[in-house]
Design a protein around this motif. Structure first.
Motif, PDB file in Angstrom:
ATOM      1  N   HIS A   1     -16.163  18.285  -6.893  1.00  0.00           N
ATOM      2  CA  HIS A   1     -15.361  19.212  -7.177  1.00  0.00           C
ATOM      3  C   HIS A   1     -14.730  19.121  -8.707  1.00  0.00           C
ATOM      4  CE1 HIS A   1     -14.909  20.868  -3.277  1.00  0.00           C
ATOM      5  NE2 HIS A   1     -14.629  19.652  -2.717  1.00  0.00           N
ATOM      6  N   ALA A   2     -14.998  19.966  -9.432  1.00  0.00           N
ATOM      7  CA  ALA A   2     -14.539  19.934 -10.733  1.00  0.00           C
ATOM      8  C   ALA A   2     -12.860  20.048 -10.570  1.00  0.00           C
ATOM      9  CB  ALA A   2     -15.012  21.105 -11.526  1.00  0.00           C
TER      10      ALA A   2
ATOM     11  N   VAL B   1     -11.576  15.775 -18.424  1.00  0.00           N
ATOM     12  CA  VAL B   1     -11.674  16.742 -17.357  1.00  0.00           C
ATOM     13  C   VAL B   1     -12.405  15.659 -16.192  1.00  0.00           C
ATOM     14  CG1 VAL B   1     -11.925  18.936 -18.521  1.00  0.00           C
ATOM     15  CG2 VAL B   1     -14.108  17.559 -17.941  1.00  0.00           C
TER      16      VAL B   1
ATOM     17  N   PHE C   1     -14.403  15.081 -12.292  1.00  0.00           N
ATOM     18  CA  PHE C   1     -15.112  15.334 -11.039  1.00  0.00           C
ATOM     19  C   PHE C   1     -14.667  14.540  -9.987  1.00  0.00           C
ATOM     20  CE2 PHE C   1     -17.304  16.564 -15.132  1.00  0.00           C
ATOM     21  CZ  PHE C   1     -17.665  17.809 -14.984  1.00  0.00           C
TER      22      PHE C   1
ATOM     23  N   ARG D   1     -17.871  18.329 -21.190  1.00  0.00           N
ATOM     24  CA  ARG D   1     -18.085  18.970 -19.551  1.00  0.00           C
ATOM     25  C   ARG D   1     -19.267  19.575 -19.453  1.00  0.00           C
ATOM     26  NH1 ARG D   1     -14.382  21.338 -15.813  1.00  0.00           N
ATOM     27  NH2 ARG D   1     -15.532  22.871 -14.589  1.00  0.00           N
TER      28      ARG D   1
ATOM     29  N   VAL E   1     -21.922  18.390 -16.576  1.00  0.00           N
ATOM     30  CA  VAL E   1     -22.426  19.064 -15.365  1.00  0.00           C
ATOM     31  C   VAL E   1     -23.885  19.375 -15.377  1.00  0.00           C
ATOM     32  CG1 VAL E   1     -22.215  21.514 -14.356  1.00  0.00           C
ATOM     33  CG2 VAL E   1     -20.207  20.397 -15.087  1.00  0.00           C
TER      34      VAL E   1
ATOM     35  N   VAL F   1     -22.092  20.425  -8.328  1.00  0.00           N
ATOM     36  CA  VAL F   1     -20.769  20.625  -9.088  1.00  0.00           C
ATOM     37  C   VAL F   1     -20.195  21.770  -8.634  1.00  0.00           C
ATOM     38  CG1 VAL F   1     -19.474  20.267 -10.921  1.00  0.00           C
ATOM     39  CG2 VAL F   1     -21.496  18.896 -10.697  1.00  0.00           C
TER      40      VAL F   1
ATOM     41  N   PRO G   1     -17.068  24.572  -8.797  1.00  0.00           N
ATOM     42  CA  PRO G   1     -15.967  24.847  -9.766  1.00  0.00           C
ATOM     43  C   PRO G   1     -14.605  24.502  -9.304  1.00  0.00           C
ATOM     44  CG  PRO G   1     -17.128  26.935  -9.215  1.00  0.00           C
ATOM     45  CD  PRO G   1     -17.720  25.725  -8.395  1.00  0.00           C
TER      46      PRO G   1
END
Length: 121
Positions: A8-9, A56, A58, A105, A109, A119, A121
């Motif tokens: 999950h981002a 960011v 994950f 980012r 991904v 992945v 969003p």
């Protein structure tokens, strides 16, 4: 056993700080702490900080795994390393939070999906 993971981002951005002379942060506004001989590392929500480098995340918690499952983190950071994407990791008992610089980012991904991970969003 497959090491492909559903990630999950995380919608927020993070700040990674090093506090060399601290054993605890001065506030409760943190997400993760790691205390080491060289000081304290703090992961925070970056929203109140205007000019700090943003990361960011994950999160691999979609399909939790225990600490006894080998290779789960390596399956994530390996493809990122091959793509030249820096990482900072905070692990929990069941999952990992892999942070990458916000400006990388898209590269992250692409590397993760090329390695067979999903992945969301």
């Amino acid at each position: 056993m497959t090491l492909a993971q559903r990630l999950h981002a995380v919608p927020s951005q993070f700040l990674v700080e090093h506090l060399p002379n601290a054993t605890l942060p001065e506030d409760d506004e943190w997400i993760a702490l790691v205390r080491a001989p060289e000081g304290l590392t703090v992961i925070r929500d970056a929203s109140p900080y205007a000019e700090a480098e943003r990361w960011v995340g994950f999160y691999s918690g979609a399909d939790p795994h225990g600490v006894d499952v080998p290779g789960m983190l390596a399956a994530l950071v390996g493809p990122l390393a091959e793509a030249g994407v820096p990482v900072f990791v905070a692990s929990t008992f069941h999952a990992d939070l892999v942070l990458v610089p916000e400006h990388r980012r898209k590269d992250a991904v692409e590397a993760l999906t090329a390695a067979g991970h999903r992945v969301d969003p």
